[in-house]
Design an enzyme around this catalytic site. Structure first.
Site, short mmCIF file in Angstrom:
data_model
loop_
_atom_site.label_atom_id
_atom_site.label_comp_id
_atom_site.label_asym_id
_atom_site.label_seq_id
_atom_site.Cartn_x
_atom_site.Cartn_y
_atom_site.Cartn_z
NE ARG A 72 3.25 8.30 -9.45
CZ ARG A 72 3.93 6.91 -8.52
NH1 ARG A 72 4.91 7.07 -8.87
NH2 ARG A 72 3.01 6.24 -7.43
NE ARG A 88 0.20 1.55 -6.65
CZ ARG A 88 1.75 1.33 -6.68
NH1 ARG A 88 2.28 1.32 -7.05
NH2 ARG A 88 1.90 2.82 -6.32
CG ASP A 106 5.02 -3.29 -5.20
OD1 ASP A 106 5.80 -4.80 -5.22
OD2 ASP A 106 5.43 -2.63 -4.67
CG ASN A 107 7.30 -1.06 -8.12
OD1 ASN A 107 6.02 -0.32 -6.96
ND2 ASN A 107 8.18 -1.14 -7.57
N GLY A 139 0.95 -1.54 0.06
CA GLY A 139 -0.37 0.04 -0.28
C GLY A 139 0.58 1.31 0.37
N GLY A 177 7.90 7.47 5.85
CA GLY A 177 6.59 8.48 5.41
C GLY A 177 7.07 9.38 4.38
N GLY A 223 2.81 3.68 1.61
CA GLY A 223 2.85 4.02 3.19
C GLY A 223 3.80 5.43 3.22
NE ARG A 224 8.25 6.66 -0.40
CZ ARG A 224 9.42 6.87 -1.14
NH1 ARG A 224 10.17 8.19 -0.27
NH2 ARG A 224 10.11 6.31 -1.84
P1 AMP Z 1 9.05 1.24 -3.61
O1 AMP Z 1 10.19 0.40 -3.39
O2 AMP Z 1 9.06 2.85 -3.68
O3 AMP Z 1 7.65 0.74 -4.87
O4 AMP Z 1 8.01 0.92 -2.11
C1 AMP Z 1 7.24 0.06 -1.83
C2 AMP Z 1 6.70 0.11 -0.76
O5 AMP Z 1 7.12 0.73 0.62
C3 AMP Z 1 5.50 0.80 -0.78
O6 AMP Z 1 4.30 -0.21 -0.09
C4 AMP Z 1 5.33 2.16 -0.43
O7 AMP Z 1 4.92 3.03 0.39
C5 AMP Z 1 6.61 2.04 1.16
N1 AMP Z 1 7.53 3.06 1.57
C6 AMP Z 1 8.47 3.49 0.37
N2 AMP Z 1 9.81 4.01 1.25
C7 AMP Z 1 9.12 4.64 2.55
C8 AMP Z 1 8.60 5.80 3.71
N3 AMP Z 1 9.66 5.60 3.47
N4 AMP Z 1 8.00 5.17 4.40
C9 AMP Z 1 6.93 4.85 3.98
N5 AMP Z 1 7.13 3.81 3.68
C10 AMP Z 1 7.46 3.61 2.58
MG MG Z 2 6.04 1.16 -6.24
#
Ligand code: AMP
Ligand code: MG
Length: 495
Positions: free
Chosen positions: A177, A184, A253-254, A91, A127, A93-94
């Site tokens: 964005r 996804r 998820d990407n 989900g 976040g 997260g940030r």
């Molecule tokens: P990503 O690798 O950017 O696609 O992120 C994978 C997951 O990690 C997603 O659920 C993001 O929302 C979460 N995430 C990445 N960086 C952070 C952060 N600094 N704080 C909270 N959640 C994060």
């Molecule tokens: Mg992602």
């Protein structure tokens, strides 16, 4: 949260249609938002006055300090296979979906914030996002867009005025964005894993209406939808391969449903052609190496099929039997797209493209390029010069120039004989083979300077990448790879 007037007329179709697939949330407020970069071209597509982006109300809204009428900010829920392992609850997260707006062509697009504070999905994360990685996403998205590759794009990067803690203290930022949607493969995995079939059905209906309305009338909308996603993704990855793009973290998820490239974390363009190329510091096994991308995408599409099974047929074995041929056809679809892209890159016309020598040339190309340690981008780009009669620059890229001579003899035999046709071929090649890509050392240089407060290198790089096919005097340095003695390039996730 304070309401500010805005030119956005937000809708919230996702929030209305899909309770259970998000948490209503609001952004963390930030001390001192300031505009770092705004995307005028995208703003104009969206019908947003650019000066509004820099206005106090615009900044407050885009930094998450204020809310616009009609916007119901939510953190979207999704699951995902990360490096092959299943995470049931990832989900946003940030990040937050502020809502949807209609662009000038009437297309619904998501407006989303990244780096806007912890959400119920934040797990251990803070976040937040650092300025460098958000500018990186901005830059890479614009480069991909200019290359004609479907992608999410950034509308703006706002500095928050706070420091965030990574290995060192870094300036914080929020990325705004814009995407065709944020659905996804992982969104489907999440809905399927919950076991609520009605919810999964609603998600499918929503995705069909938004992206593939023609699937609604099919005998099996779920199957037609699946085939449409497979087709779009097969096209996307072929386009990545053509320009030497390595996504770096092709977790489910990407992987979007829309067929747009999303989440520019550890991505990078390959210099020297080698299918084993990996830049990401966490990809120890090379799962997401350049040459693995088409296969990984198929793996991700298999996860999508699994999530859709209950909607394809009540009987699981029958559902599998119906989805499997579509998944298997992916390989051929990818090949068709990829071979067509390669043919265009090599200047092969439709009348020779299916000949045995043309096929042999294409099939042997990647091993040949790796063996000869040629730069992916310059190799293709300099071929048009060779078509125009100047082979020396292409030849100079080869570890063994004599190997080029032998290859070029076979290649030349496939080109049209007439002078005029050749000129046209060379121009057509220049329209598909970029001269400027985001060279890793240039990107790093620009982001480092930006982090220190100097945005000039970032802006000039952005300007170069906006017209990647058009060779311009004075920009020679932007077309070159890093010097051979430069340290190996490394990229990082989750920054
Ligand atoms: P990503 O690798 O950017 O696609 O992120 C994978 C997951 O990690 C997603 O659920 C993001 O929302 C979460 N995430 C990445 N960086 C952070 C952060 N600094 N704080 C909270 N959640 C994060
Ligand atoms: Mg992602």
């Amino acid at each position: 949260m304070r309401l500010v007037p805005s030119p956005f007329r937000f809708d919230d179709s996702y929030a209305r249609a899909l309770p259970g697939l998000y948490e209503p949330w609001h952004a963390a407020s930030v001390p001192a938002p300031s505009l770092v970069v705004a995307n005028e071209a995208l703003a104009s597509e969206l019908g947003i006055p650019t000066d509004w982006l820099a206005s106090p109300g615009g900044l407050e809204l885009l930094a998450g300090n204020a809310r616009a009428e009609g916007s119901v900010p939510i953190a979207m829920a999704y699951a995902g296979h990360q490096f092959g392992g299943y995470s049931p609850r990832l989900g946003d997260g940030r990040a937050l979906l502020l809502g949807e707006i209609f662009d000038r062509s009437g297309i619904r697009r998501d407006v989303h914030l990244k780096g806007s504070g912890r959400t119920p999905f934040a797990r251990g994360g803070d976040g937040k996002a650092a300025l460098g990685p958000m500018l990186r996403e901005y830059l890479m998205g614009e480069a991909m867009h200019a290359l004609g590759i479907p992608t999410t794009r950034a509308l703006a990067v706002i500095a928050t005025g706070e420091s965030i803690v990574r290995e060192e203290k870094l300036p914080g930022a929020v990325l705004v964005r814009v995407a065709a949607s944020h659905l996804r493969v992982g969104t489907f995995e999440y809905a399927a894993a919950g076991g609520d079939r009605a919810l999964l059905r609603r998600l499918l209906d929503y995705a069909i209406e938004r992206h593939f309305p023609e699937a609604a009338g099919a005998e099996s909308p779920a199957l037609a939808f699946y085939a449409a996603v497979v087709a779009r993704q097969a096209e996307l990855v072929a386009r990545w391969m053509a320009v030497g793009f390595i996504h770096g973290v092709m977790n489910t998820d990407n992987t979007t449903i829309s067929g747009e490239t999303i989440d520019y974390g550890p991505c990078a363009f390959m210099d020297r052609h080698d299918p084993r190329t990996v830049f990401s510091s966490i990809d120890h096994g090379g799962r997401y190496a350049f040459g693995n991308q088409p296969g990984i995408l198929q793996w991700n599409l298999a996860r999508l099929a699994e999530a859709l099974l209950p909607l394809i047929d009540e009987d699981e074995a029958r559902a599998v039997a119906r989805a499997t041929p579509i998944l298997e056809a992916y390989a051929e679809r990818f090949q068709t797209n990829w071979q067509a892209a390669l043919a265009a890159k090599l200047g092969l016309s439709p009348d020779v493209v299916d000949s045995a020598p043309a096929k042999a040339l294409r099939e042997g190309l990647s091993p040949f390029m790796s063996e000869q340690r040629v730069d992916h981008t310059l190799f293709f780009r300099r071929l048009s010069g060779a078509v125009r009669g100047d082979e020396a620059p292409a030849r100079a890229l080869f570890a063994e120039p004599k190997a080029f001579d032998a290859w070029a003899e076979d290649w030349r035999a496939l080109l049209p004989p007439g002078r005029e046709e050749r000129t046209a071929t060379a121009s057509a090649m220049d329209r598909v083979n970029p001269i400027y890509i985001p060279r890793n050392h240039r990107v790093e240089e620009a982001l480092e300077a930006a982090t220190r407060g100097d945005l000039a290198p970032f802006r000039s790089l952005l300007g170069v990448l906006a017209r990647p096919f058009e060779e311009r005097p004075g920009l020679e340095a932007f077309s070159e790879p890093a010097p051979p003695d430069a340290p190996p390039h490394r990229t990082y996730c989750g920054t």
